[in-house]
Design a protein around this motif. Structure first.
Motif, PDB file in Angstrom:
ATOM      1  N   LEU A 106      28.704   4.349  31.081  1.00  0.00           N
ATOM      2  CA  LEU A 106      29.719   5.252  30.538  1.00  0.00           C
ATOM      3  C   LEU A 106      29.333   6.709  30.780  1.00  0.00           C
ATOM      4  N   ASN A 109      30.072   7.513  34.394  1.00  0.00           N
ATOM      5  CA  ASN A 109      31.509   7.614  34.664  1.00  0.00           C
ATOM      6  C   ASN A 109      32.125   8.874  34.068  1.00  0.00           C
ATOM      7  N   ARG A 110      31.538   9.359  32.978  1.00  0.00           N
ATOM      8  CA  ARG A 110      32.103  10.507  32.270  1.00  0.00           C
ATOM      9  C   ARG A 110      31.357  11.798  32.567  1.00  0.00           C
ATOM     10  N   LEU A 114      30.458  12.368  26.523  1.00  0.00           N
ATOM     11  CA  LEU A 114      30.842  11.395  25.511  1.00  0.00           C
ATOM     12  C   LEU A 114      31.346  12.150  24.295  1.00  0.00           C
ATOM     13  N   GLU A 118      31.831   8.142  20.546  1.00  0.00           N
ATOM     14  CA  GLU A 118      31.082   7.374  21.543  1.00  0.00           C
ATOM     15  C   GLU A 118      29.585   7.586  21.402  1.00  0.00           C
ATOM     16  N   MET A 137      32.232  -0.315  23.270  1.00  0.00           N
ATOM     17  CA  MET A 137      31.808   0.445  24.450  1.00  0.00           C
ATOM     18  C   MET A 137      32.046  -0.341  25.742  1.00  0.00           C
ATOM     19  N   ARG A 140      35.525   0.334  26.593  1.00  0.00           N
ATOM     20  CA  ARG A 140      35.737   1.700  27.069  1.00  0.00           C
ATOM     21  C   ARG A 140      35.214   1.909  28.484  1.00  0.00           C
ATOM     22  N   VAL A 141      34.146   1.218  28.831  1.00  0.00           N
ATOM     23  CA  VAL A 141      33.576   1.393  30.168  1.00  0.00           C
ATOM     24  C   VAL A 141      34.390   0.659  31.229  1.00  0.00           C
TER      25      VAL A 141
END
Length: 302
Positions: A106, A109-110, A114, A118, A137, A140-141
């Motif tokens: 995550l 990717n972000r 966060l 998160e 999570m 979300r991922v």
């Protein structure tokens, strides 16, 4: 009478001074200067080979006497020493060990962004091993498909995400656990310094009752960052899968270590096995890089 005695004393002093040798007056002398002995150190490759072979043999003997399947891998970043047995075997599940993967994915990717919720989920996942937080999570991922892309990006070629929503069924190898740890320690693969510090920092704060496992390799004062996994497997003869991987860092060492087990008769047995392997490696790591010494040349060439 007193005057008579003083006269005799004076005569004795004069006589002594006139006929005897002059008194020796001690001369102050400087203490000898200690010169440090010059020694050159060289790696003792022969002794190192013997020590490493003996450790591998002793671990194999220990593992051979324990139940279930047991594989491990170790890599010390200071000495470049590598050890392992079945370290590429990639059909053992990591259970809660996958929670570090989810948080790292995550973050990647972000770009490290966060939100507050998160970050709270990430802390609960790793420090407390909270399964509900991991479910949230994982969603979300992007689930298993997104995790597969993350593993390819990280070069974790021996890791397969769990099916559907079952992140705990992620299969991996000790080699891939060490690859992930190495990225977290040294950087690369698109992770920022902040990303890596966040994940390793959470792994250093695992709650007390979950600090078992590869932490057995630590000496007093060493820092440990780890994540463990454990789960019953009722459909596989009512056995357990128990895993542990992490980093042990201190003077002269930066050890990345992963031990995975399955088909264990119970959680406690798996923990004992992992700690037995970790303890053997940790207690003998310093002796795997012996050196020999030789005196420096008397007339070195300038």
């Amino acid at each position: 009478m007193r005057a008579k005695w003083m006269a005799w004393l004076g005569l004795a002093i004069v006589t002594g001074c006139g006929t005897g040798k002059a008194p020796v007056v001690p001369v102050a002398m400087e203490a000898p200067v200690k010169v440090a002995r010059c020694l050159l150190k060289f790696p003792d490759n022969r002794a190192a080979g013997v020590a490493r072979a003996r450790l591998r043999r002793d671990i194999a003997q220990y593992v051979g006497g324990r139940p279930g399947r047991i594989v491990y891998g170790a890599h010390d970043l200071v000495t470049a020493i590598r050890l392992g047995q079945g370290e590429h075997q990639n059909d053992l599940i990591t259970a809660s060990g996958a929670k570090v993967d989810i948080v790292t994915a995550l973050l990647a990717n972000r770009d490290g962004r966060l939100d507050e919720g998160e970050r709270d989920l990430a802390g609960r996942m790793i420090k407390e091993s909270d399964n509900s937080a991991a479910d949230a999570m994982w969603s979300r991922v992007g689930g298993g498909e997104a995790m597969g892309g993350f593993y390819r990006k990280m070069g974790l070629t021996e890791t397969t995400p769990g099916p559907s929503r079952f992140w705990g069924g992620t299969k991996t190898s000790p080699t891939d656990r060490i690859r992930l740890l190495k990225v977290l320690v040294k950087g690369g693969k698109g992770l920022t310094t902040g990303d890596r510090e966040l994940v390793l920092g959470l792994m250093e704060q695992v709650q007390k009752d979950q600090r078992w496992g590869v932490s057995a390799a630590a000496r007093p004062g060493d820092r440990v960052a780890l994540k463990n996994g454990w789960t019953p497997r009722p459909f596989i003869h009512n056995t357990w899968a128990v895993t542990s991987y992490g980093r042990v860092v201190g003077p002269g060492r930066d050890l990345l270590l992963a031990v995975q087990t399955d088909q264990q008769p119970g959680e406690g047995t798996g923990i004992q096995t992992i700690e037995g392997v970790a303890r053997l490696i940790g207690s003998r790591l310093d002796g795997l890089s012996p050196v020999s010494t030789r005196p420096c040349p008397r007339n070195p060439i300038a």
